[in-house]
Write an enzyme that holds these catalytic residues in place. Structure first.
Site, short mmCIF file in Angstrom:
data_model
loop_
_atom_site.label_atom_id
_atom_site.label_comp_id
_atom_site.label_asym_id
_atom_site.label_seq_id
_atom_site.Cartn_x
_atom_site.Cartn_y
_atom_site.Cartn_z
N GLY A 1 -5.19 7.97 5.45
CA GLY A 1 -4.29 8.98 6.02
C GLY A 1 -3.05 9.16 5.17
O GLY A 1 -2.58 10.29 4.96
N LYS B 1 0.84 -1.21 0.00
CA LYS B 1 0.00 0.00 0.00
C LYS B 1 0.87 1.25 0.00
O LYS B 1 0.62 2.19 -0.76
CB LYS B 1 -0.93 -0.03 1.21
CG LYS B 1 -1.87 1.15 1.32
CD LYS B 1 -3.11 0.82 2.14
CE LYS B 1 -2.83 0.67 3.62
NZ LYS B 1 -2.50 1.95 4.30
N SER B 2 1.86 1.29 0.86
CA SER B 2 2.72 2.49 0.96
C SER B 2 3.41 2.77 -0.38
O SER B 2 3.47 3.92 -0.83
CB SER B 2 3.79 2.28 2.03
OG SER B 2 3.21 2.21 3.30
N GLN C 1 4.49 9.32 7.14
CA GLN C 1 3.59 10.19 6.37
C GLN C 1 4.03 11.64 6.47
O GLN C 1 4.05 12.36 5.47
CB GLN C 1 2.15 10.02 6.88
CG GLN C 1 1.58 8.64 6.60
CD GLN C 1 0.20 8.44 7.20
OE1 GLN C 1 -0.35 9.33 7.86
NE2 GLN C 1 -0.36 7.27 6.99
N ASP D 1 1.78 -0.91 11.97
CA ASP D 1 0.46 -1.37 11.52
C ASP D 1 0.17 -2.82 11.93
O ASP D 1 -0.93 -3.32 11.68
CB ASP D 1 0.35 -1.24 10.00
CG ASP D 1 0.28 0.22 9.57
OD1 ASP D 1 -0.19 1.06 10.36
OD2 ASP D 1 0.73 0.53 8.44
C1 S3P Z 1 2.46 4.88 6.19
C2 S3P Z 1 2.96 5.30 7.40
C3 S3P Z 1 2.40 4.90 8.69
C4 S3P Z 1 1.45 3.70 8.56
C5 S3P Z 1 0.53 3.84 7.38
C6 S3P Z 1 1.33 3.94 6.10
C7 S3P Z 1 3.08 5.37 4.95
O1 S3P Z 1 1.68 5.99 9.23
O2 S3P Z 1 0.70 3.55 9.75
O3 S3P Z 1 -0.34 2.73 7.29
O4 S3P Z 1 2.82 4.78 3.88
O5 S3P Z 1 3.85 6.33 5.02
P1 S3P Z 1 2.39 7.14 10.09
O6 S3P Z 1 3.29 7.88 9.20
O7 S3P Z 1 1.27 8.01 10.60
O8 S3P Z 1 3.11 6.42 11.20
#
Ligand code: S3P
Length: 452
Positions: free
Chosen positions: A101, A28-29, A176, A327
């Protein structure tokens, strides 16, 4: 469609051994980042293995709304024709990031240094999450944000017409936030510097380098110092998205707690900034083996073989490992219920501001199913009952959170009585084939759409 569709009640019943091969979807990331950087390059970026979950499809729609062309060739293969750094057009309408998010925060960064106004919204979960963590650093570039009280969506971001580069120390461990600042830095002249005390997932840094940006990371006493030179011309790439370790977590953990199981999960990225769960499971005594270790696209990859592990023991998960498995704590807490002794998870305040308050959601659901859980602001502890000793039998709430939903479906596979869920529809945000894939291994999950 975003995850505000029809609720789907689900029940996971105790099952026989899980066996076979679990081909989980793309990361996903990495999928979000491939679409966004593809949209900021000049020319055609090809992406194979894109995760076609709602979160990522919402980001694809957002890139189209900002002027990029995104073509779906089928089977997870996409082309993105980018508009170049600074080339985004002002969208005609509101951008709906659904449940994501990552989507909204990265896109806010990407548009923050262009002279356009963009209004963002999401589902009930996303509209309750804190956005000041990104709008604060984006204001340093010259962007302005106006949202609801508490810095929540819906929110309009007015990008900086004359952006200045920034030096920013990320106050919470968040990839993020780091990524939003780096993406904003792309269209600011000069060097943007991001400092993080704890290493979070580094997909943005790796991919920016792949697209030809000048980016370097130094380890210093302050932590990781990442320096990006602004206003590069990004070169389009061909990206093969590896399979998602966060999705692999579900068949792996299920295999460890369902008697007789033997599951192979091939082609999983073991980037050290993502692989903390697997280290933790092995420390607990899991029969989890890395087979066929190799390197693909600059990332370590292995096939994971997970077998039923009757002698799991609770451990203290070190706080410094939190970012590399942030996660995965929900599903780890399910495995912990089947271990002997207490599993303590500390340094995890961030779990309270994910798609749901994940400590509260898991603690409530585990307690309802007969498991003892203690929790505080940034820690929680699960007292394991041992294999075959978890009662189950309760109905739990997913709180619009895909990982809470899937974790409780895993619980139901190994508990003494079925575990029911009010709404499994959020699973489609990250792992749309979850029910089918787990069913093919031997899980017994039933679904019933609820009349609206
Ligand atoms: C992600 C960062 C994480 C993770 C999210 C994906 C990303 O969040 O929990 O599912 O792809 O950069 P945070 O940056 O808020 O820790």
């Amino acid at each position: 469609m975003s995850s505000h569709g029809t609720p789907i009640a689900m029940t996971s019943s105790p099952c026989g051994p899980l066996t076979g091969v679990a081909e989980v979807p793309g990361d996903k990331s990495i999928s979000h980042r491939a679409l966004i950087l593809g949209a900021m390059a000049v020319g055609e970026t090809r992406i194979d293995g894109l995760l076609e979950g709602e979160d990522v499809l919402d980001t694809a729609r957002a890139m189209r709304a900002l002027g990029a062309e995104v073509i779906d060739h089928g089977g997870g293969s996409y082309s993105v024709f980018g508009v170049g750094v600074g080339g985004f057009a002002e969208p005609d309408s509101v951008i709906d990031c659904g449940n994501s998010g990552t989507g909204v925060r990265l896109i806010m960064g990407a548009v923050a240094t262009s002279p356009i106004s963009v209004t963002f919204t999401g589902d009930a979960s996303l509209n309750g999450r804190p956005m000041a963590r990104v709008t604060d650093p984006l204001a340093l570039f010259g962007a302005r944000a106006v949202g609801r009280s508490g810095g929540r969506l819906p929110m309009t971001l007015v990008g900086a017409a004359d952006p200045v580069p920034v030096r920013y120390r990320v106050p919470v461990p968040s990839a993020q936030v780091k990524s939003a600042v780096l993406l904003a830095g792309l269209n600011a002249p000069g060097e943007t510097v991001v400092i993080e005390r704890e290493a979070t997932r580094d997909h943005s840094e790796r991919m920016l380098a792949g697209f030809g940006a000048h980016i370097r990371t130094e380890m210093t006493d302050e932590g990781r110092v990442i320096t990006l030179t602004g206003q590069p011309e990004l070169r389009p790439q061909t990206i093969a998205v590896p399979r998602d370790p966060s999705s692999a977590a579900f068949p792996v953990c299920a295999a460890l707690i369902v008697p007789g199981s033997d599951v192979l999960v091939p082609g999983i990225g073991l980037n050290p900034t993502r692989a903390g769960l697997f280290t933790t499971l092995r420390e607990m005594g899991a029969d989890l083996v890395y087979e066929n270790m190799r390197e693909e696209g600059g990332e370590p990859v292995a096939d994971l073989r997970a077998r039923f592990s009757p002698d799991l023991a609770g451990i203290d998960v070190p706080p410094e490992r939190a970012a590399s498995m942030i996660d995965e704590y929900p599903v780890l807490s399910v495995v912990a219920a089947f271990a002997r002794g207490v599993t303590r998870m500390a340094g995890v305040a961030e779990l309270r501001v994910k798609e749901s308050d994940r400590i509260a959601a898991m603690a409530d659901g585990l307690r309802a199913n007969g498991v003892t859980v203690e929790d505080g602001p940034d820690w929680w502890a699960v007292t394991g009952l041992g294999q075959g000793k978890v009662p189950g039998g309760a109905t739990v709430a997913s709180h619009l959170d895909h990982r809470i939903a899937m974790s409780f479906m895993v619980l139901g596979m190994a508990a003494a009585a079925p575990v029911a869920l009010d709404d499994g529809s959020p699973i489609a945000t990250s792992f749309p084939i979850f029910t089918r894939l787990m069913g093919a291994l031997g899980a017994r999950i039933s679904s019933a759409p609820q009349a609206g």
